[in-house]
Scaffold this active site. Structure first.
Site, PDB file in Angstrom:
ATOM      1  N   CYS A   1       0.854  -1.181   0.000  1.00 38.78           N
ATOM      2  CA  CYS A   1       0.000   0.000   0.000  1.00 38.78           C
ATOM      3  C   CYS A   1       0.892   1.235   0.000  1.00 38.78           C
ATOM      4  O   CYS A   1       2.071   1.156   0.345  1.00 38.78           O
ATOM      5  CB  CYS A   1      -0.913   0.012   1.221  1.00 38.78           C
ATOM      6  SG  CYS A   1      -2.248   1.242   1.081  1.00 38.78           S
TER       7      CYS A   1
ATOM      8  N   CYS B   1       0.019   4.187   1.685  1.00 36.54           N
ATOM      9  CA  CYS B   1      -0.300   5.167   2.732  1.00 36.54           C
ATOM     10  C   CYS B   1       0.815   5.361   3.765  1.00 36.54           C
ATOM     11  O   CYS B   1       0.946   6.443   4.325  1.00 36.54           O
ATOM     12  CB  CYS B   1      -1.626   4.847   3.406  1.00 36.54           C
ATOM     13  SG  CYS B   1      -1.669   3.261   4.254  1.00 36.54           S
TER      14      CYS B   1
ATOM     15  N   CYS C   1      -3.702   6.278   0.131  1.00 33.08           N
ATOM     16  CA  CYS C   1      -3.233   4.970  -0.341  1.00 33.08           C
ATOM     17  C   CYS C   1      -2.827   4.966  -1.810  1.00 33.08           C
ATOM     18  O   CYS C   1      -2.644   3.912  -2.415  1.00 33.08           O
ATOM     19  CB  CYS C   1      -4.294   3.912  -0.068  1.00 33.08           C
ATOM     20  SG  CYS C   1      -4.712   3.777   1.692  1.00 33.08           S
TER      21      CYS C   1
ATOM     22  N   LYS D   1     -12.430  -4.608   1.847  1.00 32.95           N
ATOM     23  CA  LYS D   1     -11.859  -3.796   2.920  1.00 32.95           C
ATOM     24  C   LYS D   1     -12.758  -2.585   3.109  1.00 32.95           C
ATOM     25  O   LYS D   1     -12.932  -1.775   2.199  1.00 32.95           O
ATOM     26  CB  LYS D   1     -10.443  -3.365   2.552  1.00 32.95           C
ATOM     27  CG  LYS D   1      -9.834  -2.422   3.579  1.00 32.95           C
ATOM     28  CD  LYS D   1      -8.381  -2.152   3.291  1.00 32.95           C
ATOM     29  CE  LYS D   1      -7.826  -1.148   4.283  1.00 32.95           C
ATOM     30  NZ  LYS D   1      -6.415  -0.880   4.071  1.00 32.95           N
TER      31      LYS D   1
ATOM     32  N   ARG E   1      -3.256   3.400  12.514  1.00 31.06           N
ATOM     33  CA  ARG E   1      -2.658   4.568  11.852  1.00 31.06           C
ATOM     34  C   ARG E   1      -1.659   5.245  12.771  1.00 31.06           C
ATOM     35  O   ARG E   1      -0.738   5.923  12.308  1.00 31.06           O
ATOM     36  CB  ARG E   1      -3.755   5.509  11.353  1.00 31.06           C
ATOM     37  CG  ARG E   1      -4.515   4.860  10.200  1.00 31.06           C
ATOM     38  CD  ARG E   1      -5.695   5.637   9.719  1.00 31.06           C
ATOM     39  NE  ARG E   1      -6.463   4.828   8.768  1.00 31.06           N
ATOM     40  CZ  ARG E   1      -7.670   5.141   8.308  1.00 31.06           C
ATOM     41  NH1 ARG E   1      -8.250   6.265   8.709  1.00 31.06           N
ATOM     42  NH2 ARG E   1      -8.295   4.354   7.472  1.00 31.06           N
TER      43      ARG E   1
ATOM     44  N   ARG F   1     -10.800   7.793   3.766  1.00 33.83           N
ATOM     45  CA  ARG F   1     -10.588   6.783   2.735  1.00 33.83           C
ATOM     46  C   ARG F   1     -11.897   6.271   2.118  1.00 33.83           C
ATOM     47  O   ARG F   1     -11.922   5.241   1.459  1.00 33.83           O
ATOM     48  CB  ARG F   1      -9.823   5.588   3.327  1.00 33.83           C
ATOM     49  CG  ARG F   1      -8.510   5.930   4.007  1.00 33.83           C
ATOM     50  CD  ARG F   1      -7.499   4.818   3.847  1.00 33.83           C
ATOM     51  NE  ARG F   1      -6.428   4.814   4.827  1.00 33.83           N
ATOM     52  CZ  ARG F   1      -5.428   5.693   4.851  1.00 33.83           C
ATOM     53  NH1 ARG F   1      -5.363   6.685   3.974  1.00 33.83           N
ATOM     54  NH2 ARG F   1      -4.481   5.578   5.777  1.00 33.83           N
TER      55      ARG F   1
ATOM     56  N   LYS G   1     -12.107  -7.487   5.828  1.00 34.34           N
ATOM     57  CA  LYS G   1     -11.476  -6.660   6.852  1.00 34.34           C
ATOM     58  C   LYS G   1     -12.324  -5.413   7.100  1.00 34.34           C
ATOM     59  O   LYS G   1     -12.732  -4.773   6.131  1.00 34.34           O
ATOM     60  CB  LYS G   1     -10.094  -6.265   6.348  1.00 34.34           C
ATOM     61  CG  LYS G   1      -9.388  -5.224   7.202  1.00 34.34           C
ATOM     62  CD  LYS G   1      -8.192  -4.706   6.478  1.00 34.34           C
ATOM     63  CE  LYS G   1      -7.612  -3.580   7.302  1.00 34.34           C
ATOM     64  NZ  LYS G   1      -6.495  -2.952   6.702  1.00 34.34           N
TER      65      LYS G   1
ATOM     66  N   SER H   1      -6.900  -3.298  14.215  1.00 31.17           N
ATOM     67  CA  SER H   1      -6.376  -2.622  15.403  1.00 31.17           C
ATOM     68  C   SER H   1      -7.473  -2.173  16.374  1.00 31.17           C
ATOM     69  O   SER H   1      -7.332  -2.318  17.585  1.00 31.17           O
ATOM     70  CB  SER H   1      -5.542  -1.421  14.965  1.00 31.17           C
ATOM     71  OG  SER H   1      -6.312  -0.543  14.156  1.00 31.17           O
TER      72      SER H   1
ATOM     73  N   TYR I   1      -3.549  -9.233  16.061  1.00 31.40           N
ATOM     74  CA  TYR I   1      -2.512  -8.780  16.998  1.00 31.40           C
ATOM     75  C   TYR I   1      -2.476  -9.662  18.236  1.00 31.40           C
ATOM     76  O   TYR I   1      -1.583  -9.549  19.063  1.00 31.40           O
ATOM     77  CB  TYR I   1      -2.749  -7.303  17.368  1.00 31.40           C
ATOM     78  CG  TYR I   1      -2.785  -6.428  16.140  1.00 31.40           C
ATOM     79  CD1 TYR I   1      -1.602  -5.995  15.546  1.00 31.40           C
ATOM     80  CD2 TYR I   1      -3.988  -6.086  15.529  1.00 31.40           C
ATOM     81  CE1 TYR I   1      -1.624  -5.234  14.390  1.00 31.40           C
ATOM     82  CE2 TYR I   1      -4.025  -5.320  14.373  1.00 31.40           C
ATOM     83  CZ  TYR I   1      -2.840  -4.901  13.803  1.00 31.40           C
ATOM     84  OH  TYR I   1      -2.859  -4.160  12.654  1.00 31.40           O
TER      85      TYR I   1
HETATM   86  C1  PBG Z   1      -3.062   0.162   4.712  1.00 25.26           C
HETATM   87  C2  PBG Z   1      -3.631  -0.660   5.793  1.00 25.26           C
HETATM   88  C3  PBG Z   1      -4.444  -0.272   6.868  1.00 25.26           C
HETATM   89  C4  PBG Z   1      -4.650  -1.408   7.653  1.00 25.26           C
HETATM   90  C5  PBG Z   1      -4.000  -2.457   7.014  1.00 25.26           C
HETATM   91  N1  PBG Z   1      -3.395  -1.973   5.864  1.00 25.26           N
HETATM   92  C6  PBG Z   1      -4.932   1.067   7.286  1.00 25.26           C
HETATM   93  C7  PBG Z   1      -5.917   1.800   6.531  1.00 25.26           C
HETATM   94  O1  PBG Z   1      -6.494   1.344   5.535  1.00 25.26           O
HETATM   95  O2  PBG Z   1      -6.118   2.957   6.922  1.00 25.26           O
HETATM   96  C8  PBG Z   1      -5.420  -1.456   8.935  1.00 25.26           C
HETATM   97  C9  PBG Z   1      -5.074  -2.550   9.872  1.00 25.26           C
HETATM   98  C10 PBG Z   1      -5.569  -2.364  11.265  1.00 25.26           C
HETATM   99  O3  PBG Z   1      -6.328  -1.435  11.588  1.00 25.26           O
HETATM  100  O4  PBG Z   1      -5.162  -3.166  12.099  1.00 25.26           O
HETATM  101  N2  PBG Z   1      -3.943   0.729   3.846  1.00 25.26           N
END
Ligand code: PBG
Length: 333
Positions: free
Chosen positions: A121, A123, A131, A196, A206, A218, A249, A275, A314
């Site tokens: 990615c 970002c 991204c 996603k 983040r 996003r 996700k 997360s 995690y």
């Molecule tokens: C990158 C990415 C993200 C996550 C995984 N790959 C962040 C986003 O899309 O802002 C999030 C993973 C998480 O929150 O644990 N684009």
């Protein structure tokens, strides 16, 4: 179906041994993937405030965590890089000597049996935190594809087993597949972040990846949480473009999507317990409001029960440890 009093469901709940015998869903550390955040430096281990137990590390310290994962039977790791410098294009993304490429080489040398997956990615690498590349203030889909492909090829060159595009640009899986094939990496697999969703559960990540967008959000490229039929379209597109594995996700708030994708495609399916899902359980447990271990295991078993083959979490180390400890006299799942 026989009725009470002939059928008494409680008969098989009476003892731990009976419960364990008839349990329908089981967790296995081999299907867990541990996300890791890597940056340059040495002996660096910086805790992520909103994710207790998660750290940004340098490569040497990342190896410490990866060794733990491997020794607990965790199936793989997923790498996120934090570059030294960010720019408009996110050029750090394809740096052969950047933190991710360096970590991949070290992992494949020391722990060749551990599956190494890299997040693909822009970002983390762009100065604006979006991204992809911005054209007139908007993320330009087609201009981003080349950059993602360069990043994926750099990760494959370093030795990644699997690359995992998480950007949600249209056509990225196809672009990455053909770039990998052209560069001689026909055997590098793609795990596509297919469905996603945009939303509030990525906040702590983040902080960990230092990838919050500097303006806007996003929603222009990630999915709307209200849509499930669209998730199936996204998944089929990625499969048609060459994805080897697809992903839903976040996981917990989208169990119905996990279920549908598994039922309809039968494809190897990963679910990412993100997360925010992790932070909620950790925070409530810290306050003594819930039993953190039980909530962790329940959340993981729910993801598995919904149909995920692979769980990115995690909690991978904690859950693997617990499963090991329980394997003798296992009771709660
Ligand atoms: C990158 C990415 C993200 C996550 C995984 N790959 C962040 C986003 O899309 O802002 C999030 C993973 C998480 O929150 O644990 N684009």
């Amino acid at each position: 179906m026989p009725q009470y009093p002939d059928y008494r469901p409680r008969r098989l709940r009476r003892t731990a041994a009976l419960r364990n015998l008839v349990r329908e869903t089981r967790l296995d550390p081999a299907s867990f993937i541990l996300p890791l955040f890597v940056r340059s430096g040495e002996k660096l281990r910086t805790p992520v405030g909103s994710m207790p137990g998660v750290n940004q590390t340098s490569v040497d310290e990342l190896l410490v965590d990866a060794r733990k994962a491997a020794s607990l039977g965790v199936g793989g790791v997923l790498l996120f890089g934090i570059p030294d410098h960010k720019d408009e294009q996110g050029s750090g993304a394809w740096d052969d000597h950047g933190p991710v490429a360096t970590a991949v080489r070290a992992l494949k040398q020391e722990l060749p049996q551990l599956v190494v997956i890299t997040d693909v990615c822009m970002c983390e690498y762009t100065s604006h935190g979006h991204c992809g590349v911005l054209v007139n203030g908007e993320v330009d889909n087609d201009a981003t594809l080349d950059l993602l492909a360069r990043e994926a090829v750099a990760h494959a060159r370093a030795g990644a087993d699997v690359v995992a595009p998480s950007d949600m640009m249209d056509g990225r899986v196809g672009a990455i597949r053909s770039a990998l094939d052209d560069a001689g990496f026909a055997n590098t697999a793609i795990m596509a972040y297919s469905a996603k969703y945009a939303g509030g559960f990525y906040g702590p990540f983040r902080e960990a990846a230092e990838s919050a967008p500097s303006h806007g959000d996003r929603q222009g490229y990630q999915m709307d949480a209200a849509n499930a039929a669209e998730a199936l379209r996204e998944v089929w597109l990625d499969i048609d473009e060459g994805a080897d594995m697809v992903m839903v996700k976040p996981a917990g708030p989208f169990l119905d999507v996990i279920w549908q994708v598994k039922q309809e495609t039968g494809y190897p399916l990963a679910a990412y317990q993100v997360s925010g899902e992790y932070a909620m359980i950790k925070a409530a447990a810290e306050r003594g409001w819930i039993d953190g271990e039980r909530a962790m295991m329940e959340s993981l078993i729910a993801i598995r029960r919904a149909g995920a083959d692979v769980i990115i979490t995690y909690f991978a180390l904690d859950a693997a440890r617990l499963l090991r400890a329980r394997s003798a006299g296992s009771d709660t799942p």
